[in-house]
Enzyme design. Structure first.
Site, PDB file in Angstrom:
ATOM      1  N   GLU A 122      54.177  26.687  27.509  1.00 18.68           N
ATOM      2  CA  GLU A 122      53.845  27.057  26.065  1.00 18.68           C
ATOM      3  C   GLU A 122      53.539  28.416  25.769  1.00 18.68           C
ATOM      4  O   GLU A 122      53.549  28.926  24.626  1.00 18.68           O
ATOM      5  CB  GLU A 122      52.696  26.049  25.388  1.00 18.68           C
ATOM      6  CG  GLU A 122      51.243  26.311  25.945  1.00 18.68           C
ATOM      7  CD  GLU A 122      50.231  25.366  25.350  1.00 18.68           C
ATOM      8  OE1 GLU A 122      49.313  25.736  25.353  1.00 18.68           O
ATOM      9  OE2 GLU A 122      50.716  23.990  24.999  1.00 18.68           O
ATOM     10  N   ARG A 180      36.065  46.265  50.199  1.00 15.56           N
ATOM     11  CA  ARG A 180      37.545  45.948  50.167  1.00 15.56           C
ATOM     12  C   ARG A 180      37.500  44.974  48.838  1.00 15.56           C
ATOM     13  O   ARG A 180      36.547  44.147  48.731  1.00 15.56           O
ATOM     14  CB  ARG A 180      38.061  45.120  51.396  1.00 15.56           C
ATOM     15  CG  ARG A 180      38.357  45.905  52.573  1.00 15.56           C
ATOM     16  CD  ARG A 180      39.264  46.953  52.621  1.00 15.56           C
ATOM     17  NE  ARG A 180      39.353  47.540  53.877  1.00 15.56           N
ATOM     18  CZ  ARG A 180      39.232  49.065  54.216  1.00 15.56           C
ATOM     19  NH1 ARG A 180      38.874  49.827  53.035  1.00 15.56           N
ATOM     20  NH2 ARG A 180      39.340  49.468  55.212  1.00 15.56           N
ATOM     21  N   ARG A 227      56.143  41.989  29.854  1.00 11.08           N
ATOM     22  CA  ARG A 227      55.167  41.804  30.952  1.00 11.08           C
ATOM     23  C   ARG A 227      53.989  42.719  30.486  1.00 11.08           C
ATOM     24  O   ARG A 227      53.942  44.006  30.329  1.00 11.08           O
ATOM     25  CB  ARG A 227      55.748  42.381  32.239  1.00 11.08           C
ATOM     26  CG  ARG A 227      56.679  41.465  32.949  1.00 11.08           C
ATOM     27  CD  ARG A 227      55.928  40.129  33.186  1.00 11.08           C
ATOM     28  NE  ARG A 227      56.626  39.486  34.207  1.00 11.08           N
ATOM     29  CZ  ARG A 227      56.211  38.044  34.486  1.00 11.08           C
ATOM     30  NH1 ARG A 227      55.097  37.727  33.997  1.00 11.08           N
ATOM     31  NH2 ARG A 227      56.961  37.585  35.459  1.00 11.08           N
TER      32      ARG A 227
END
Length: 181
Positions: A140, A39, A66
């Protein structure tokens, strides 16, 4: 076989990567039938998200790039929890950082796992319609724009995948159900 017939038992764990946001492990497990499997597990500190509605009844969204998607999308204000941080306080913090608004009250809606097939990330979702104007305090490394959209616009944004993440899609659905009374 285990008593419930579903639970996997960890045999050993190997740390693969520890970053600022995620921690990756490779686990060897014993399946309920006795077989062995591997896993890949992403540990995450958890996050908060806020369904924020301005006095005109519009949903606040942040527009941001993104990197994993290589695209710009709209999302509800959100952010990760700091170790030991109270989720409601984090929701208030993220709302102010990303949108510039604080609020008089914050209501917990629900908590949910984002991708339980490989991650333990738990998002705590809040709602507020008691916004107080202020100023953004972006980190930032954070570049985003906050805007407000009416429900019809937000639904169209989901359909066109401008809103494409689950927490924000949930927020739009929440607003639709709330509008129906």
């Amino acid at each position: 076989m285990d008593s419930d017939g579903l639970t996997e038992k960890t045999i050993d764990t190997q740390e693969i990567f520890k970053g600022r946001v995620v921690h990756l492990f490779l686990d060897n497990v014993q399946l309920p039938n006795g077989a062995k499997a591997t896993r890949e597990v992403v540990k995450h500190p958890g996050a908060v998200a806020v369904i924020a509605v301005n006095p005109e009844g519009k949903l606040l969204l942040v527009r941001q790039y993104r990197y994993p998607l290589d695209k710009i999308i709209y999302e509800i204000p959100a952010g990760k929890l700091e170790p030991g941080e109270d989720p409601e306080k984090a929701a208030v913090r993220e709302l102010e950082e990303e949108t510039g608004y604080s609020c008089a009250k914050m209501e917990r809606i629900i908590s949910f796992y984002t991708t339980p097939g490989f991650s333990d990330e738990l998002i705590h979702l809040y709602y507020t319609d008691s916004l107080i104007s202020g100023q953004q305090h972006l980190d930032e490394d954070e570049f985003l724009e906050a805007s407000a959209f009416d429900l019809k616009e937000a639904v169209q944004m989901v359909q066109s995948m401008q809103i494409a993440d689950l927490k924000s899609m949930y927020a739009v659905q929440f607003m639709q159900l709330r509008a129906k009374g």
